[in-house]
Scaffold this active site. Sequence first.
Site, PDB file in Angstrom:
ATOM      1  NE  ARG A 225       4.258   9.208  -6.698  1.00 43.80           N
ATOM      2  CZ  ARG A 225       4.662   7.957  -6.581  1.00 43.80           C
ATOM      3  NH1 ARG A 225       5.770   7.560  -7.164  1.00 43.80           N
ATOM      4  NH2 ARG A 225       3.948   7.069  -5.909  1.00 43.80           N
TER       5      ARG A 225
ATOM      6  N   GLY B  80       7.094   7.201   6.479  1.00 42.89           N
ATOM      7  CA  GLY B  80       6.196   7.943   5.591  1.00 42.89           C
ATOM      8  C   GLY B  80       6.864   9.104   4.863  1.00 42.89           C
TER       9      GLY B  80
ATOM     10  N   GLY C  71       0.829  -1.217   0.000  1.00 42.70           N
ATOM     11  CA  GLY C  71       0.000   0.000   0.000  1.00 42.70           C
ATOM     12  C   GLY C  71       0.852   1.251   0.000  1.00 42.70           C
TER      13      GLY C  71
ATOM     14  NE  ARG D 123       1.020   1.870  -6.690  1.00 42.84           N
ATOM     15  CZ  ARG D 123       2.200   2.464  -6.726  1.00 42.84           C
ATOM     16  NH1 ARG D 123       3.283   1.738  -6.901  1.00 42.84           N
ATOM     17  NH2 ARG D 123       2.304   3.758  -6.548  1.00 42.84           N
TER      18      ARG D 123
ATOM     19  CG  ASP E  98       5.278  -3.322  -4.927  1.00 45.37           C
ATOM     20  OD1 ASP E  98       5.827  -4.414  -5.156  1.00 45.37           O
ATOM     21  OD2 ASP E  98       5.869  -2.375  -4.385  1.00 45.37           O
ATOM     22  CG  ASN E  99       7.686  -0.512  -7.515  1.00 44.74           C
ATOM     23  OD1 ASN E  99       6.873   0.105  -6.817  1.00 44.74           O
ATOM     24  ND2 ASN E  99       8.870  -0.842  -7.085  1.00 44.74           N
TER      25      ASN E  99
ATOM     26  N   GLY F 251       2.638   3.622   1.520  1.00 42.36           N
ATOM     27  CA  GLY F 251       3.183   3.818   2.865  1.00 42.36           C
ATOM     28  C   GLY F 251       3.657   5.240   3.077  1.00 42.36           C
ATOM     29  NE  ARG F 252       8.624   6.142  -0.006  1.00 42.84           N
ATOM     30  CZ  ARG F 252       9.885   6.314  -0.305  1.00 42.84           C
ATOM     31  NH1 ARG F 252      10.576   7.261   0.279  1.00 42.84           N
ATOM     32  NH2 ARG F 252      10.462   5.540  -1.187  1.00 42.84           N
TER      33      ARG F 252
HETATM   34  P1  AMP Z   1       9.159   1.342  -3.099  1.00 43.78           P
HETATM   35  O1  AMP Z   1      10.352   0.468  -3.065  1.00 43.78           O
HETATM   36  O2  AMP Z   1       9.469   2.814  -2.938  1.00 43.78           O
HETATM   37  O3  AMP Z   1       8.280   1.089  -4.273  1.00 43.78           O
HETATM   38  O4  AMP Z   1       8.314   0.974  -1.781  1.00 43.78           O
HETATM   39  C1  AMP Z   1       7.837  -0.321  -1.472  1.00 43.78           C
HETATM   40  C2  AMP Z   1       6.813  -0.227  -0.376  1.00 43.78           C
HETATM   41  O5  AMP Z   1       7.379   0.327   0.798  1.00 43.78           O
HETATM   42  C3  AMP Z   1       5.613   0.653  -0.717  1.00 43.78           C
HETATM   43  O6  AMP Z   1       4.480   0.090  -0.109  1.00 43.78           O
HETATM   44  C4  AMP Z   1       5.985   1.970  -0.071  1.00 43.78           C
HETATM   45  O7  AMP Z   1       4.870   2.761   0.225  1.00 43.78           O
HETATM   46  C5  AMP Z   1       6.687   1.507   1.196  1.00 43.78           C
HETATM   47  N1  AMP Z   1       7.669   2.492   1.683  1.00 43.78           N
HETATM   48  C6  AMP Z   1       8.875   2.804   1.142  1.00 43.78           C
HETATM   49  N2  AMP Z   1       9.497   3.735   1.885  1.00 43.78           N
HETATM   50  C7  AMP Z   1       8.681   4.030   2.919  1.00 43.78           C
HETATM   51  C8  AMP Z   1       8.759   4.922   4.025  1.00 43.78           C
HETATM   52  N3  AMP Z   1       9.817   5.694   4.236  1.00 43.78           N
HETATM   53  N4  AMP Z   1       7.714   4.946   4.871  1.00 43.78           N
HETATM   54  C9  AMP Z   1       6.636   4.170   4.692  1.00 43.78           C
HETATM   55  N5  AMP Z   1       6.506   3.304   3.684  1.00 43.78           N
HETATM   56  C10 AMP Z   1       7.502   3.227   2.799  1.00 43.78           C
HETATM   57 MG    MG Z   2       6.660   1.364  -5.066  1.00 42.06          MG
END
Ligand code: AMP
Ligand code: MG
Length: 494
Positions: A186, A136, A105, A193, A262-263, A107-108
Amino acid sequence: MSLLEVPLSFDCYDNPMKLNELKLTNPYLDLPQECHDRVKPSPLNEPFLIHANPYVARLLDIDEEELYTQDFVRFVNGDYHPQGSDTFAMCYAGHQFGHFVPRLGDGRAINIGTVNGWHLQLKGAGQTKYSRSGDGRAVLRSSIREYLMSEAMYGLGIETTRALAIIGSNHSVYRQEWEKGAIVLRVSPSWVRFGTFEYFAHKKKYKEHEALIDYAIAESYPHLETEADKYILFFTEVVGKTARLLAKWQAVGFNHGVMNTDNMSIHGLTIDYGPYAFLDIYDQNNICNHTDQYGRYSFGNQPNVADWNLRALMTALSPVISIEKMEKVMGHYGRLYTRAYLYEMGRKLGFERVNEDDLELIHQLLGALQGLNVDYTLFFRTLSRYDGERKEILSLCLYHGPMNDWLDAYDERLKENKEGVQARHEAMLKANPKYVLKNYMLQEAIDAAEREEYALVDDLFKIAQDPFAEHPEYERWAGETPEEFRNAKLSCSS
Ligand code: AMP
Ligand code: MG
């Protein structure tokens, strides 16, 4: 509609809006409650504008003058709420490095609403229900990378999310050391996704699952809504768009680095810019993500990973769409990808027409480049002015033999072109960028930004927008990557 086909709204020239006139809608909130969590942004301390994108402002009908106001900084900081804004985070799951994670989900990232079909999202605006152990936040360096790179991909004609603005702050965020927090606002025509479907399939929440498929069709493939076979057609289009996106990545030399499900965008866009890289020296086995020990997301493996990810999506959709039919569609993925790749490479090589036989010539070229220590972007830009005189091209290569052999075959193939050399050069200069945002260039802008100097962000933004132009003032970025910075791996921490 492809992102690149979204017309600029010229009405906005006549009727640009102030922030207090902007009206946001929230179509995603009509989905069942399980799909999202309403959450308020947590603004950063002492925010300030680093850069704003007037072209994206036009897409949203926002008056350009508004971009330089204090209210705009508050808006990007999640601290100014336009009419209709109802903020929320989206729920999704995903396969990360091949392992299923049942709940990820936003997360940030916090969604703030929709304008003209563009969904606005604040990345780095604080914790949500899906933050797990994360804070976040997003740090300045990763935010600059996402802000500039999404515009660079757009400039290259590659489907992508974009960004309206980036703000910095005096907010301390801890990674391996204390850094400063930033937010990127953005925008995307869809934030759905592959992993969004995986979430509901895993939970066996079929009512929500079906509602989400209908939502994704309405959002990204509205021309299918009235089709009797709309579900299988939906899957077919996702496969086609993904194949074409991957062909563009491979042709331009873009290594995403974290192709977790998820990406992966259901709309066929490049999303979630992390430890990505443009190739410096051509290397099929290039790995840009420090965490990617075994090269699952290496440059050469990207089209296969997309196939794997589409199969994960297929499994997730199977409660609603016939698996046999989807298997059949997947049987065409390889061919779709190859055809799209041929088209892209044919343009790069200046062919007026491409045919299947050209694949052999392309593979011969890639085989030659591998091991010749050649800068991928510079090679094609130099080739764009090739007139039979080989000196300049050979000077880029460590050995001459393999390149001479390939140029013999290329000379022969060019005889099939009907137009003259001049026409080929012109076409190739539009297909082979002079500039791509290599990691060392971004790092230079980041280092300066950490000293509170932001002029380089603006310079790279200009290059990003028009990478095929000469830009003589930025010539120093058009050459080979300095040796010490080549093919570096980046950490996922952001
Ligand atoms: P990403 O690798 O940026 O695509 O992130 C993978 C997952 O980790 C996604 O669910 C993001 O929302 C979560 N995420 C990454 N960095 C953070 C953060 N600093 N705080 C909370 N969630 C995060
Ligand atoms: Mg991501």
